[in-house]
Design a protein around this motif. Structure first.
Motif, mmCIF file in Angstrom:
data_model
loop_
_atom_site.group_PDB
_atom_site.id
_atom_site.type_symbol
_atom_site.label_atom_id
_atom_site.label_comp_id
_atom_site.label_asym_id
_atom_site.label_seq_id
_atom_site.Cartn_x
_atom_site.Cartn_y
_atom_site.Cartn_z
ATOM 1 N N PRO A 89 -1.036 43.751 8.740
ATOM 2 C CA PRO A 89 0.101 43.843 7.814
ATOM 3 C C PRO A 89 0.308 45.248 7.272
ATOM 4 O O PRO A 89 1.366 45.575 6.752
ATOM 5 N N THR A 90 -0.715 46.091 7.380
ATOM 6 C CA THR A 90 -0.624 47.483 6.950
ATOM 7 C C THR A 90 -1.702 48.262 7.698
ATOM 8 O O THR A 90 -2.514 47.681 8.418
ATOM 9 N N SER A 91 -1.716 49.565 7.569
ATOM 10 C CA SER A 91 -2.683 50.365 8.314
ATOM 11 C C SER A 91 -4.095 50.197 7.740
ATOM 12 O O SER A 91 -4.269 49.846 6.565
ATOM 13 N N LEU A 92 -5.074 50.441 8.603
ATOM 14 C CA LEU A 92 -6.476 50.423 8.191
ATOM 15 C C LEU A 92 -7.099 51.769 8.522
ATOM 16 O O LEU A 92 -6.705 52.427 9.490
ATOM 17 N N LEU A 93 -8.078 52.140 7.748
ATOM 18 C CA LEU A 93 -8.913 53.282 8.084
ATOM 19 C C LEU A 93 -10.200 52.731 8.689
ATOM 20 O O LEU A 93 -10.776 51.795 8.146
ATOM 21 N N ALA A 94 -10.591 53.263 9.833
ATOM 22 C CA ALA A 94 -11.820 52.816 10.479
ATOM 23 C C ALA A 94 -12.879 53.902 10.363
ATOM 24 O O ALA A 94 -12.556 55.080 10.179
ATOM 25 N N ALA A 95 -14.123 53.509 10.468
ATOM 26 C CA ALA A 95 -15.225 54.473 10.479
ATOM 27 C C ALA A 95 -16.144 54.137 11.640
ATOM 28 O O ALA A 95 -16.666 53.021 11.721
ATOM 29 N N PHE A 96 -16.280 55.075 12.561
ATOM 30 C CA PHE A 96 -17.215 54.954 13.681
ATOM 31 C C PHE A 96 -18.130 56.167 13.602
ATOM 32 O O PHE A 96 -17.804 57.239 14.110
ATOM 33 N N GLY A 97 -19.266 56.000 12.916
ATOM 34 C CA GLY A 97 -20.092 57.164 12.641
ATOM 35 C C GLY A 97 -19.319 58.128 11.743
ATOM 36 O O GLY A 97 -18.766 57.741 10.719
ATOM 37 N N SER A 98 -19.248 59.392 12.147
ATOM 38 C CA SER A 98 -18.534 60.399 11.344
ATOM 39 C C SER A 98 -17.037 60.419 11.619
ATOM 40 O O SER A 98 -16.279 61.063 10.894
ATOM 41 N N ASP A 99 -16.576 59.741 12.678
ATOM 42 C CA ASP A 99 -15.146 59.694 12.992
ATOM 43 C C ASP A 99 -14.464 58.647 12.126
ATOM 44 O O ASP A 99 -14.973 57.533 11.941
ATOM 45 N N GLN A 100 -13.271 58.996 11.610
ATOM 46 C CA GLN A 100 -12.530 58.074 10.764
ATOM 47 C C GLN A 100 -11.065 57.994 11.200
ATOM 48 O O GLN A 100 -10.170 58.483 10.529
ATOM 49 N N PRO A 101 -10.798 57.358 12.341
ATOM 50 C CA PRO A 101 -9.418 57.222 12.803
ATOM 51 C C PRO A 101 -8.660 56.169 11.992
ATOM 52 O O PRO A 101 -9.255 55.311 11.340
ATOM 53 N N GLU A 102 -7.329 56.241 12.053
ATOM 54 C CA GLU A 102 -6.489 55.244 11.387
ATOM 55 C C GLU A 102 -5.978 54.252 12.416
ATOM 56 O O GLU A 102 -5.562 54.627 13.510
ATOM 57 N N ILE A 103 -6.027 52.959 12.085
ATOM 58 C CA ILE A 103 -5.477 51.906 12.936
ATOM 59 C C ILE A 103 -4.109 51.549 12.378
ATOM 60 O O ILE A 103 -3.986 51.152 11.212
ATOM 61 N N ALA A 104 -3.082 51.702 13.192
ATOM 62 C CA ALA A 104 -1.703 51.612 12.708
ATOM 63 C C ALA A 104 -1.320 50.187 12.310
ATOM 64 O O ALA A 104 -1.839 49.204 12.851
ATOM 65 N N GLN A 105 -0.405 50.098 11.368
ATOM 66 C CA GLN A 105 0.183 48.812 10.988
ATOM 67 C C GLN A 105 0.815 48.154 12.219
ATOM 68 O O GLN A 105 1.417 48.807 13.049
ATOM 69 N N GLY A 106 0.638 46.836 12.344
ATOM 70 C CA GLY A 106 1.192 46.114 13.480
ATOM 71 C C GLY A 106 0.251 46.027 14.666
ATOM 72 O O GLY A 106 0.546 45.319 15.638
ATOM 73 N N SER A 107 -0.893 46.716 14.613
ATOM 74 C CA SER A 107 -1.839 46.706 15.739
ATOM 75 C C SER A 107 -2.498 45.331 15.874
ATOM 76 O O SER A 107 -2.773 44.656 14.880
ATOM 77 N N THR A 108 -2.751 44.940 17.127
ATOM 78 C CA THR A 108 -3.517 43.720 17.386
ATOM 79 C C THR A 108 -4.901 44.043 17.950
ATOM 80 O O THR A 108 -5.744 43.152 18.056
ATOM 81 N N SER A 109 -5.116 45.312 18.305
ATOM 82 C CA SER A 109 -6.447 45.722 18.770
ATOM 83 C C SER A 109 -6.564 47.233 18.630
ATOM 84 O O SER A 109 -5.556 47.949 18.500
ATOM 85 N N TYR A 110 -7.803 47.712 18.655
ATOM 86 C CA TYR A 110 -8.054 49.158 18.607
ATOM 87 C C TYR A 110 -9.309 49.442 19.420
ATOM 88 O O TYR A 110 -10.313 48.719 19.313
ATOM 89 N N THR A 111 -9.247 50.481 20.258
ATOM 90 C CA THR A 111 -10.392 50.860 21.088
ATOM 91 C C THR A 111 -10.867 52.257 20.714
ATOM 92 O O THR A 111 -10.073 53.209 20.711
ATOM 93 N N TYR A 112 -12.139 52.367 20.391
ATOM 94 C CA TYR A 112 -12.746 53.655 20.059
ATOM 95 C C TYR A 112 -13.655 54.071 21.208
ATOM 96 O O TYR A 112 -14.530 53.300 21.632
ATOM 97 N N GLU A 113 -13.431 55.268 21.747
ATOM 98 C CA GLU A 113 -14.250 55.805 22.829
ATOM 99 C C GLU A 113 -15.509 56.441 22.233
ATOM 100 O O GLU A 113 -15.428 57.416 21.493
ATOM 101 N N ILE A 114 -16.657 55.873 22.548
ATOM 102 C CA ILE A 114 -17.919 56.401 22.037
ATOM 103 C C ILE A 114 -18.227 57.727 22.734
ATOM 104 O O ILE A 114 -18.215 57.787 23.964
ATOM 105 N N PRO A 115 -18.472 58.803 21.981
ATOM 106 C CA PRO A 115 -18.769 60.093 22.616
ATOM 107 C C PRO A 115 -19.956 60.002 23.567
ATOM 108 O O PRO A 115 -20.935 59.294 23.291
#
Length: 485
Positions: A89-115
């Motif tokens: 319903p709105t954007s989320l902030l994600a945390a994967f270790g030190s990375d903090q990408p934003e997951i956009a509003q309306g998303s049904t999934s999000y994929t984070y590439e592990i370094p």
């Protein structure tokens, strides 16, 4: 990295035609358990139903850590995949270790590439920036994803664990939802190894013509040309298909490039059943209105005949009819035969297990299930099967099963007639979830009331008692079920 490059991985640009390695990369996943930090319970409510975890904001305007894990071992994995049961319903902030990408509003999934080279993520978290109390986010899964090289095989392994989906599996039915009764075989395209826009099923996607795959775990479609498009769960004559791969690829599909250049499209049918209560395959077409060449269509179930062990207790034996896939189990005296998993079969998304017999058994046969890895413990059910072609058991509150099988009096010399097991199937019925939001509550009663007053349309889950009508009887039954909880 060097091994992946030399093998000709689908993730590399290697075009060396001299590569003679025989094998493929097979995907594997690990589901992370959703948890909530103690300090966050005052900010966010957390509840789980039908495999979906719902977080609800309690205090508007505050930052909420919805889900958090510390020091996650990610060695061997390349991605973190977050899947939501409903669009954000709105954007989320994600945390994967030190990375903090934003997951956009309306998303049904999000994929984070592990370094590359990362073995541990200090945390995995979802952080809400919601401002309105009562806002909800529905998380279906958080998974680690990786690939492993398997020598001399492809993902379309032709061992007994896979069955071919055939034209004879395609029927006309009395209804589009899980209440449908099988009528007769109907016309079905079945074009393997041929360049066509319609490899399987009903080209018009008639909502009453489909192959019922509700008991299936995965379906594997291998193609040498184009991309197959799978159409599941059409529910009304003029309506839309509820699940369409590749449109819903991120939620349901994994793709692997095989050593011969073909691609295998693995669709997680169990996830479709979890969300809708059934999985009805109406057609496989070529994506983007293009031709595709499909060389095999195979599916797998959790309880396959090659996995049947006739000697869990006693010295029984089994015979298998490869054409009908019927198991003939000859029980030893006081014998138990069936399936065993030391890790447990995950049945959390299902609410019913059914055993079907080719012939009704006799001589004291019972269907038994164990929810602990201890055969000498008490089974959760002992259902008498004598004289019955099938029996079922409600597993709505069961997370894992460790033993599934039949106990019989049998004989020491295995001389008694065999128990002929046709199948063991898992199924999920969402008939109570009237508004299809993943939760059965008083909102479903209100929706039923609006339907009976004519101010709302029926849904596939409206007919609670399965009599073909939606009326006040269904309202009463649903209220009684909710009170019973």
């Amino acid at each position: 990295f060097c091994k992946r490059w030399s093998k000709g991985s689908s993730n590399s640009s290697n075009t060396n035609t001299g590569n003679t390695q025989n094998g493929s990369y097979v995907p594997f996943t690990k589901t992370l358990t959703l948890t909530q930090t103690d300090s966050n319970t005052t900010l966010c409510n957390m509840s789980t139903s039908n495999g979906v975890t719902t977080f609800t904001v309690k205090n508007g305007g505050e930052v909420e850590v919805v889900y958090k894990m510390l020091n996650v071992d990610v060695s061997g994995y390349s991605k973190v995949i977050v899947t939501f049961a409903e669009a954000l319903p709105t954007s989320l902030l994600a945390a994967f270790g030190s990375d903090q990408p934003e997951i956009a509003q309306g998303s049904t999934s999000y994929t984070y590439e592990i370094p590359s080279g990362t073995t541990t993520l200090s945390e995995i978290a979802l952080i809400s920036l919601w401002k309105n109390a009562g806002t909800t986010i529905k998380v279906k899964s958080v998974e680690l994803y990786g690939e492993k090289w398997v020598e001399n095989t492809t993902t379309t392994d032709t061992t007994d664990s896979y069955s071919d989906l055939l034209a004879k599996d395609f029927f006309n039915w009395t209804a589009a939802d899980a209440s449908g009764m099988k009528k007769e075989n109907t016309n079905c395209a079945y074009e393997l190894g041929k360049s066509t826009g319609m490899p399987y099923g009903d080209g018009n996607v008639n909502y009453l013509n489909y192959a019922d795959l509700s008991h299936v775990d995965k379906i594997n479609v291998t193609a040498t040309e184009g991309e197959p498009r799978l159409l599941f769960n059409r529910i009304v004559h003029e309506g839309t298909v509820n699940v369409e791969v590749p449109r819903d690829k991120d939620e349901y599909e994994k793709v692997t490039t095989n050593s011969d250049g073909s691609k295998t499209y693995v669709v997680d049918v169990a996830k479709i059943v979890s969300k809708y209560g059934f999985a009805h395959l109406h057609a496989i077409k070529g994506a983007n209105w293009q031709n595709t060449t499909v060389t095999s269509i195979k599916y797998t179930e959790k309880f396959t005949f090659e996995g049947f062990d006739p000697t869990i207790f006693g010295s029984g034996k089994k015979e298998v009819n490869n054409e009908t896939r019927v198991i003939s189990y000859f029980a030893g005296q006081w014998g138990f035969g069936g399936w065993h998993s030391s890790e447990g079969y995950d049945v959390s998304i299902y609410n019913k297990i059914t055993i079907e017999f080719e012939e009704a058994p006799s001589d004291g046969v019972s269907f038994r299930l164990f929810d602990a890895d201890n055969y000498w413990g008490s089974p959760i059910c002992e259902i008498d099967c004598d004289g019955k072609k099938s029996v079922s058991y409600d597993i709505s509150n069961v997370k894992k099963l460790y033993y599934v099988g039949v106990w019989a009096i049998g004989s020491e010399n295995l001389s008694k007639s065999p128990i002929k097991i046709k199948s063991v199937k898992l199924s999920s019925s969402k008939v109570d979830d009237v508004n299809c939001d993943g939760t059965v509550d008083m909102l479903d009663v209100q929706t039923l009331q609006r339907i009976t007053l004519g101010s709302a349309n029926n849904t596939p889950n409206s007919d609670i008692n399965g009599d073909g009508k939606v009326n006040t009887i269904d309202i009463t039954l649903l209220i009684n079920k909710l009170n019973a909880k």
